[in-house]
Design a protein around this motif. Structure first.
Motif, PDB file in Angstrom:
ATOM      1  N   GLY A  50       0.787  -1.228   0.000  1.00  0.00           N
ATOM      2  CA  GLY A  50       0.000   0.000   0.000  1.00  0.00           C
ATOM      3  C   GLY A  50       0.818   1.277   0.000  1.00  0.00           C
ATOM      4  O   GLY A  50       0.256   2.369  -0.042  1.00  0.00           O
ATOM      5  N   LEU A  51       2.139   1.170   0.050  1.00  0.00           N
ATOM      6  CA  LEU A  51       2.986   2.364   0.094  1.00  0.00           C
ATOM      7  C   LEU A  51       3.118   2.992  -1.287  1.00  0.00           C
ATOM      8  O   LEU A  51       3.232   2.297  -2.293  1.00  0.00           O
ATOM      9  CB  LEU A  51       4.382   2.012   0.620  1.00  0.00           C
ATOM     10  N   SER A  52       3.128   4.322  -1.337  1.00  0.00           N
ATOM     11  CA  SER A  52       3.321   5.023  -2.610  1.00  0.00           C
ATOM     12  C   SER A  52       4.633   5.801  -2.629  1.00  0.00           C
ATOM     13  O   SER A  52       5.173   6.065  -3.696  1.00  0.00           O
ATOM     14  CB  SER A  52       2.138   5.957  -2.876  1.00  0.00           C
ATOM     15  N   ASP A  53       5.142   6.166  -1.471  1.00  0.00           N
ATOM     16  CA  ASP A  53       6.373   6.941  -1.374  1.00  0.00           C
ATOM     17  C   ASP A  53       7.589   6.034  -1.571  1.00  0.00           C
ATOM     18  O   ASP A  53       7.726   5.012  -0.895  1.00  0.00           O
ATOM     19  CB  ASP A  53       6.431   7.622  -0.005  1.00  0.00           C
ATOM     20  N   SER A  55      10.741   6.527  -0.824  1.00  0.00           N
ATOM     21  CA  SER A  55      11.645   6.464   0.327  1.00  0.00           C
ATOM     22  C   SER A  55      11.089   5.536   1.413  1.00  0.00           C
ATOM     23  O   SER A  55      11.847   4.817   2.072  1.00  0.00           O
ATOM     24  CB  SER A  55      11.901   7.860   0.897  1.00  0.00           C
ATOM     25  N   GLU A  56       9.771   5.536   1.580  1.00  0.00           N
ATOM     26  CA  GLU A  56       9.150   4.620   2.545  1.00  0.00           C
ATOM     27  C   GLU A  56       9.319   3.176   2.093  1.00  0.00           C
ATOM     28  O   GLU A  56       9.619   2.294   2.894  1.00  0.00           O
ATOM     29  CB  GLU A  56       7.659   4.940   2.723  1.00  0.00           C
ATOM     30  N   LYS A  57       9.119   2.929   0.798  1.00  0.00           N
ATOM     31  CA  LYS A  57       9.305   1.573   0.263  1.00  0.00           C
ATOM     32  C   LYS A  57      10.734   1.101   0.503  1.00  0.00           C
ATOM     33  O   LYS A  57      10.971  -0.048   0.863  1.00  0.00           O
ATOM     34  CB  LYS A  57       8.975   1.525  -1.224  1.00  0.00           C
ATOM     35  N   LYS A  58      11.680   2.010   0.313  1.00  0.00           N
ATOM     36  CA  LYS A  58      13.082   1.668   0.517  1.00  0.00           C
ATOM     37  C   LYS A  58      13.351   1.322   1.985  1.00  0.00           C
ATOM     38  O   LYS A  58      14.078   0.377   2.276  1.00  0.00           O
ATOM     39  CB  LYS A  58      13.957   2.841   0.078  1.00  0.00           C
ATOM     40  N   ARG A  59      12.740   2.070   2.917  1.00  0.00           N
ATOM     41  CA  ARG A  59      12.901   1.781   4.353  1.00  0.00           C
ATOM     42  C   ARG A  59      12.344   0.404   4.706  1.00  0.00           C
ATOM     43  O   ARG A  59      12.977  -0.377   5.408  1.00  0.00           O
ATOM     44  CB  ARG A  59      12.163   2.832   5.200  1.00  0.00           C
ATOM     45  N   TYR A  60      11.148   0.101   4.200  1.00  0.00           N
ATOM     46  CA  TYR A  60      10.532  -1.192   4.475  1.00  0.00           C
ATOM     47  C   TYR A  60      11.371  -2.323   3.888  1.00  0.00           C
ATOM     48  O   TYR A  60      11.600  -3.348   4.526  1.00  0.00           O
ATOM     49  CB  TYR A  60       9.111  -1.254   3.907  1.00  0.00           C
ATOM     50  N   LEU A  61      11.837  -2.131   2.664  1.00  0.00           N
ATOM     51  CA  LEU A  61      12.660  -3.144   2.002  1.00  0.00           C
ATOM     52  C   LEU A  61      13.963  -3.364   2.763  1.00  0.00           C
ATOM     53  O   LEU A  61      14.400  -4.511   2.947  1.00  0.00           O
ATOM     54  CB  LEU A  61      12.941  -2.698   0.559  1.00  0.00           C
ATOM     55  N   LYS A  62      14.560  -2.288   3.236  1.00  0.00           N
ATOM     56  CA  LYS A  62      15.799  -2.389   3.999  1.00  0.00           C
ATOM     57  C   LYS A  62      15.581  -3.166   5.299  1.00  0.00           C
ATOM     58  O   LYS A  62      16.383  -4.025   5.671  1.00  0.00           O
ATOM     59  CB  LYS A  62      16.325  -0.979   4.303  1.00  0.00           C
ATOM     60  N   GLU A  63      14.468  -2.901   5.981  1.00  0.00           N
ATOM     61  CA  GLU A  63      14.168  -3.602   7.236  1.00  0.00           C
ATOM     62  C   GLU A  63      13.890  -5.086   6.984  1.00  0.00           C
ATOM     63  O   GLU A  63      14.356  -5.945   7.720  1.00  0.00           O
ATOM     64  CB  GLU A  63      12.981  -2.946   7.940  1.00  0.00           C
ATOM     65  N   LEU A  64      13.155  -5.397   5.931  1.00  0.00           N
ATOM     66  CA  LEU A  64      12.869  -6.805   5.628  1.00  0.00           C
ATOM     67  C   LEU A  64      14.119  -7.547   5.174  1.00  0.00           C
ATOM     68  O   LEU A  64      14.296  -8.725   5.480  1.00  0.00           O
ATOM     69  CB  LEU A  64      11.754  -6.905   4.586  1.00  0.00           C
ATOM     70  N   ASP A  65      15.008  -6.861   4.472  1.00  0.00           N
ATOM     71  CA  ASP A  65      16.306  -7.475   4.117  1.00  0.00           C
ATOM     72  C   ASP A  65      17.144  -7.714   5.362  1.00  0.00           C
ATOM     73  O   ASP A  65      17.828  -8.730   5.474  1.00  0.00           O
ATOM     74  CB  ASP A  65      17.072  -6.584   3.137  1.00  0.00           C
ATOM     75  N   ARG A  66      17.094  -6.787   6.302  1.00  0.00           N
ATOM     76  CA  ARG A  66      17.842  -6.962   7.549  1.00  0.00           C
ATOM     77  C   ARG A  66      17.352  -8.197   8.298  1.00  0.00           C
ATOM     78  O   ARG A  66      18.136  -8.914   8.904  1.00  0.00           O
ATOM     79  CB  ARG A  66      17.683  -5.722   8.442  1.00  0.00           C
ATOM     80  N   ARG A  67      16.064  -8.463   8.206  1.00  0.00           N
ATOM     81  CA  ARG A  67      15.482  -9.637   8.861  1.00  0.00           C
ATOM     82  C   ARG A  67      15.617 -10.908   8.020  1.00  0.00           C
ATOM     83  O   ARG A  67      15.152 -11.961   8.411  1.00  0.00           O
ATOM     84  CB  ARG A  67      13.997  -9.397   9.136  1.00  0.00           C
ATOM     85  N   ALA A  68      16.216 -10.806   6.835  1.00  0.00           N
ATOM     86  CA  ALA A  68      16.433 -11.936   5.929  1.00  0.00           C
ATOM     87  C   ALA A  68      15.107 -12.594   5.539  1.00  0.00           C
ATOM     88  O   ALA A  68      14.972 -13.809   5.559  1.00  0.00           O
ATOM     89  CB  ALA A  68      17.394 -12.949   6.532  1.00  0.00           C
TER      90      ALA A  68
END
Length: 166
Positions: A50-53, A55-68
């Motif tokens: 549901g994200l459109s921004d 930079s927000e998508k990048k933050r979420y992707l970075k956090e999910l990558d951190r969690r593998a």
């Protein structure tokens, strides 16, 4: 000779200030006030769709990558909104959003099989990985979670124990 507290005090003060100056590995990059490291993984996967921004998508992707939580297939298919076998369930939720319906079953300890129903396809996941992608056809039922075992017939020839009668 033991050093006195007065002599150790400047060292303790410097050490404590140095510890405060070290940034946390989980700190936010300043893009938003919310701390994603405290959120549940499933919530992050579902919210990404549901994200459109950017930079927000990048933050979420970075956090999910951190969690593998994402595979290489997920990264390749996020832009195309395409889910293929080999993707993770989290990647499927990120690309397609929340399914219309889900039904799951535990096959054995720590092994779960789930059928996810989307408008055009059925996705079968097992232990968090997409195993099958099936097209939805009107009039056909979704895939079964378990196959019915056929009734077993006895052996065609009955043998007695050695030394027994026939």
């Amino acid at each position: 000779m033991m050093p006195t507290f007065a002599k150790l005090r400047p060292l303790l003060l410097a050490a404590s200030l140095g510890a405060l100056a070290v940034p946390s590995a989980y700190a936010s990059d300043g893009a938003s006030d919310t701390d994603l490291s405290q959120e549940k993984t499933l919530k992050l996967c579902l919210a990404y769709n549901g994200l459109s921004d950017a930079s927000e998508k990048k933050r979420y992707l970075k956090e999910l990558d951190r969690r593998a939580q994402l595979s290489v297939t997920d990264h390749d298919n996020l832009d195309t909104v395409n889910v293929e076998p080999g993707a993770t369930a989290c990647g499927m939720y990120m690309a397609l959003g929340k399914p219309l319906q889900e039904e799951g079953r535990q096959l054995r300890p720590m092994v779960y099989k789930v059928v996810h129903v989307y408008p055009d396809h059925y996705y079968v996941t097992q232990s968090g990985l997409v195993m099958e992608k099936l097209e939805r056809i009107e009039g056909e039922l979704p895939p079964k979670l378990t196959e019915e075992k056929p009734r077993r017939e006895g052996p065609p020839i009955q043998f007695n124990a050695p030394g027994g009668t026939h």
